[in-house]
Design a protein around this motif. Sequence first.
Motif, PDB file in Angstrom:
ATOM      1  N   THR A 148       1.042  -1.196   0.155  1.00 51.08           N
ATOM      2  CA  THR A 148      -0.295   0.013   0.101  1.00 51.08           C
ATOM      3  C   THR A 148       0.770   1.133   0.063  1.00 51.08           C
ATOM      4  O   THR A 148       0.568   2.121  -0.629  1.00 51.08           O
ATOM      5  CB  THR A 148      -0.887   0.079   1.365  1.00 51.08           C
ATOM      6  N   ALA A 149       1.856   1.189   0.649  1.00 52.67           N
ATOM      7  CA  ALA A 149       2.875   2.480   0.946  1.00 52.67           C
ATOM      8  C   ALA A 149       3.352   2.874  -0.533  1.00 52.67           C
ATOM      9  O   ALA A 149       3.609   3.955  -0.772  1.00 52.67           O
ATOM     10  CB  ALA A 149       3.948   2.176   1.978  1.00 52.67           C
ATOM     11  N   ILE A 150       3.791   1.617  -1.324  1.00 57.23           N
ATOM     12  CA  ILE A 150       4.399   1.806  -2.808  1.00 57.23           C
ATOM     13  C   ILE A 150       3.352   2.330  -3.714  1.00 57.23           C
ATOM     14  O   ILE A 150       3.833   3.439  -4.128  1.00 57.23           O
ATOM     15  CB  ILE A 150       4.719   0.522  -3.244  1.00 57.23           C
ATOM     16  N   LEU A 151       2.105   2.110  -3.296  1.00 55.75           N
ATOM     17  CA  LEU A 151       0.918   2.651  -4.276  1.00 55.75           C
ATOM     18  C   LEU A 151       0.820   4.044  -3.935  1.00 55.75           C
ATOM     19  O   LEU A 151       0.468   4.890  -4.630  1.00 55.75           O
ATOM     20  CB  LEU A 151      -0.367   1.998  -4.125  1.00 55.75           C
ATOM     21  N   GLY A 152       1.041   4.383  -2.406  1.00 53.85           N
ATOM     22  CA  GLY A 152       0.815   5.734  -1.982  1.00 53.85           C
ATOM     23  C   GLY A 152       1.836   6.677  -2.517  1.00 53.85           C
ATOM     24  O   GLY A 152       1.587   7.608  -2.835  1.00 53.85           O
ATOM     25  N   ALA A 153       3.049   6.195  -2.877  1.00 52.66           N
ATOM     26  CA  ALA A 153       4.223   6.932  -3.354  1.00 52.66           C
ATOM     27  C   ALA A 153       3.989   7.183  -4.970  1.00 52.66           C
ATOM     28  O   ALA A 153       4.500   8.061  -5.588  1.00 52.66           O
ATOM     29  CB  ALA A 153       5.457   6.227  -3.224  1.00 52.66           C
ATOM     30  N   LEU A 154       3.335   6.193  -5.549  1.00 57.57           N
ATOM     31  CA  LEU A 154       3.130   6.159  -6.942  1.00 57.57           C
ATOM     32  C   LEU A 154       1.880   7.054  -7.449  1.00 57.57           C
ATOM     33  O   LEU A 154       1.850   7.680  -8.663  1.00 57.57           O
ATOM     34  CB  LEU A 154       3.028   4.649  -7.497  1.00 57.57           C
ATOM     35  N   ILE A 155       1.003   6.956  -6.614  1.00 55.78           N
ATOM     36  CA  ILE A 155      -0.084   7.772  -7.124  1.00 55.78           C
ATOM     37  C   ILE A 155       0.236   9.276  -7.142  1.00 55.78           C
ATOM     38  O   ILE A 155       0.437   9.981  -5.581  1.00 55.78           O
ATOM     39  CB  ILE A 155      -1.438   7.453  -6.053  1.00 55.78           C
TER      40      ILE A 155
ATOM     41  N   PHE B  12     -10.837  18.259  -9.709  1.00 58.87           N
ATOM     42  CA  PHE B  12     -10.664  17.347  -8.686  1.00 58.87           C
ATOM     43  C   PHE B  12     -10.856  15.833  -9.206  1.00 58.87           C
ATOM     44  O   PHE B  12     -10.133  14.938  -8.956  1.00 58.87           O
ATOM     45  CB  PHE B  12     -11.949  17.523  -7.804  1.00 58.87           C
ATOM     46  N   PHE B  13     -11.747  15.512 -10.136  1.00 63.60           N
ATOM     47  CA  PHE B  13     -12.146  14.277 -10.869  1.00 63.60           C
ATOM     48  C   PHE B  13     -11.352  14.024 -12.177  1.00 63.60           C
ATOM     49  O   PHE B  13     -11.419  12.750 -12.598  1.00 63.60           O
ATOM     50  CB  PHE B  13     -13.303  13.942 -11.050  1.00 63.60           C
ATOM     51  N   GLN B  14     -10.415  14.838 -12.597  1.00 67.35           N
ATOM     52  CA  GLN B  14      -9.500  14.637 -13.768  1.00 67.35           C
ATOM     53  C   GLN B  14      -8.298  13.980 -13.371  1.00 67.35           C
ATOM     54  O   GLN B  14      -7.445  14.646 -12.926  1.00 67.35           O
ATOM     55  CB  GLN B  14      -9.271  15.749 -14.568  1.00 67.35           C
ATOM     56  N   MET B  15      -8.031  12.798 -13.525  1.00 67.75           N
ATOM     57  CA  MET B  15      -6.801  12.044 -13.185  1.00 67.75           C
ATOM     58  C   MET B  15      -6.322  11.310 -14.140  1.00 67.75           C
ATOM     59  O   MET B  15      -6.884  10.930 -15.550  1.00 67.75           O
ATOM     60  CB  MET B  15      -6.858  11.309 -11.898  1.00 67.75           C
ATOM     61  N   SER B  16      -5.065  11.032 -14.513  1.00 71.73           N
ATOM     62  CA  SER B  16      -4.546  10.139 -15.369  1.00 71.73           C
ATOM     63  C   SER B  16      -4.890   8.672 -15.111  1.00 71.73           C
ATOM     64  O   SER B  16      -5.259   8.234 -13.937  1.00 71.73           O
ATOM     65  CB  SER B  16      -2.809  10.208 -15.227  1.00 71.73           C
TER      66      SER B  16
ATOM     67  N   ASN C  88      -3.289   6.143 -15.522  1.00 70.14           N
ATOM     68  CA  ASN C  88      -2.328   5.207 -14.440  1.00 70.14           C
ATOM     69  C   ASN C  88      -2.924   5.579 -12.977  1.00 70.14           C
ATOM     70  O   ASN C  88      -2.863   4.544 -12.078  1.00 70.14           O
ATOM     71  CB  ASN C  88      -1.143   5.954 -14.335  1.00 70.14           C
ATOM     72  N   ASN C  89      -3.129   6.756 -12.519  1.00 65.61           N
ATOM     73  CA  ASN C  89      -3.539   6.971 -11.076  1.00 65.61           C
ATOM     74  C   ASN C  89      -4.845   6.242 -10.852  1.00 65.61           C
ATOM     75  O   ASN C  89      -5.112   5.813  -9.747  1.00 65.61           O
ATOM     76  CB  ASN C  89      -4.123   8.672 -10.981  1.00 65.61           C
ATOM     77  N   TRP C  90      -5.984   6.451 -11.778  1.00 63.17           N
ATOM     78  CA  TRP C  90      -7.124   5.519 -11.393  1.00 63.17           C
ATOM     79  C   TRP C  90      -6.974   3.992 -11.362  1.00 63.17           C
ATOM     80  O   TRP C  90      -7.562   3.229 -10.474  1.00 63.17           O
ATOM     81  CB  TRP C  90      -7.960   5.796 -12.884  1.00 63.17           C
ATOM     82  N   ILE C  91      -5.891   3.506 -12.098  1.00 68.62           N
ATOM     83  CA  ILE C  91      -5.744   2.113 -12.126  1.00 68.62           C
ATOM     84  C   ILE C  91      -5.165   1.595 -10.837  1.00 68.62           C
ATOM     85  O   ILE C  91      -5.642   0.660 -10.139  1.00 68.62           O
ATOM     86  CB  ILE C  91      -4.817   1.481 -13.085  1.00 68.62           C
ATOM     87  N   LEU C  92      -4.131   2.726 -10.318  1.00 64.39           N
ATOM     88  CA  LEU C  92      -3.366   2.292  -8.999  1.00 64.39           C
ATOM     89  C   LEU C  92      -4.565   2.760  -7.569  1.00 64.39           C
ATOM     90  O   LEU C  92      -4.276   1.690  -6.991  1.00 64.39           O
ATOM     91  CB  LEU C  92      -2.362   3.375  -8.964  1.00 64.39           C
ATOM     92  N   LEU C  93      -5.283   3.663  -7.979  1.00 64.38           N
ATOM     93  CA  LEU C  93      -6.367   4.051  -7.031  1.00 64.38           C
ATOM     94  C   LEU C  93      -7.461   2.684  -6.880  1.00 64.38           C
ATOM     95  O   LEU C  93      -7.755   2.270  -5.738  1.00 64.38           O
ATOM     96  CB  LEU C  93      -7.471   5.121  -7.318  1.00 64.38           C
ATOM     97  N   LEU C  94      -7.771   2.169  -7.916  1.00 65.32           N
ATOM     98  CA  LEU C  94      -8.652   0.806  -7.808  1.00 65.32           C
ATOM     99  C   LEU C  94      -8.094  -0.448  -7.229  1.00 65.32           C
ATOM    100  O   LEU C  94      -8.692  -1.132  -6.532  1.00 65.32           O
ATOM    101  CB  LEU C  94      -9.150   0.497  -9.366  1.00 65.32           C
ATOM    102  N   ILE C  95      -6.800  -0.756  -7.425  1.00 65.63           N
ATOM    103  CA  ILE C  95      -5.962  -1.745  -6.978  1.00 65.63           C
ATOM    104  C   ILE C  95      -5.888  -1.244  -5.216  1.00 65.63           C
ATOM    105  O   ILE C  95      -5.984  -2.157  -4.345  1.00 65.63           O
ATOM    106  CB  ILE C  95      -4.535  -1.687  -7.185  1.00 65.63           C
ATOM    107  N   LEU C  96      -5.566  -0.004  -4.826  1.00 63.79           N
ATOM    108  CA  LEU C  96      -5.582   0.398  -3.690  1.00 63.79           C
ATOM    109  C   LEU C  96      -6.886   0.175  -2.874  1.00 63.79           C
ATOM    110  O   LEU C  96      -6.974  -0.134  -1.953  1.00 63.79           O
ATOM    111  CB  LEU C  96      -5.109   1.794  -3.701  1.00 63.79           C
TER     112      LEU C  96
END
Length: 296
Positions: free
Chosen positions: A22-29, A202-206, A208-216
């Motif tokens: 989770t910490a890795i994802l937090g650093a990548l988002i 606020f809702f406009q994200m890349s 990559n961010n959306w994919i990582l958020l879904l995993i998170l």
Amino acid sequence: MRNDNLKSYLNLHLIVFIWGFTAILGALITIDADNLVWFRMLLALIFLGGFIIYKKQSFRVPIKELFKLIFVGLLIALHWIFFFKAIHVSNVSITLSIFSLGAFFASLLEPLFYGRKVLWYEVFFGLIIIAGLGLILQVEIKYLTGVYYALAAIILGVLFTLMNGKLISDHEPSVITFYEFGAGVAFISIYFLFQGKFTAEFFQMSLNNWILLLILASICTAYAFTASVKVMQRLTPYTVMLTTNLEPVYGIVLAYFILGGKEKMSVEFYIGAVIIIITVILNGVFKHYQNKKENL
């Protein structure tokens, strides 16, 4: 009973490994910490709601219990906001090393929550962990702001872990987590409304961010958090907090190989980390033999 406890303990280690990731994802988002937590809790809330409906579980909880869940939800939201802020202003390794203090804080607070006496060896091992942490901070003082955020996060984490330990006896873990996440989303949403944050941007994200958020939100939150509440039906809060001391181990190793760069720390940092890891293992061994002696 012993097999059930072993299964719960092994499951807890899987959960802790996921928390380390989770910490890795937090650093990548690449969004602000409070935004990240809002999206994380909202998406996890949706996943949990679908799971509860699929399992045909009841959403009903007594009003008195609901207020407790709302308060715990606030603690969880603040815990995660401080956690991700710590990662953003320092790094994964520093943030997770501070989380090794969880068992020490639990050893002091658990007796207050459960009415048992303070065990000398829990405090003793906690003090050794602080010594290891002191060695880390002596050479990594530039990350002091991150340390403060991480300390706030772990204290809040211990508090909501102890409170959940009292709430799990009468309710399904998924239902408890659903209301806690709902409360967290509500609190952050109110704050965002006052800040005027809910804009189109606020809702406009890349992607990559959306994919990582879904995993998170799915694996690292909805599953891991619900499962962690469930294992507390078999394991004590102190055991849970003690095992979560391995989160820095998993997270630091993953960060070193996945993120590289600023995650590569000084030799003293790794010496301090090894001291912490050995202390965690010794504490587990000592606790096992103490329990065995008491049951003779």
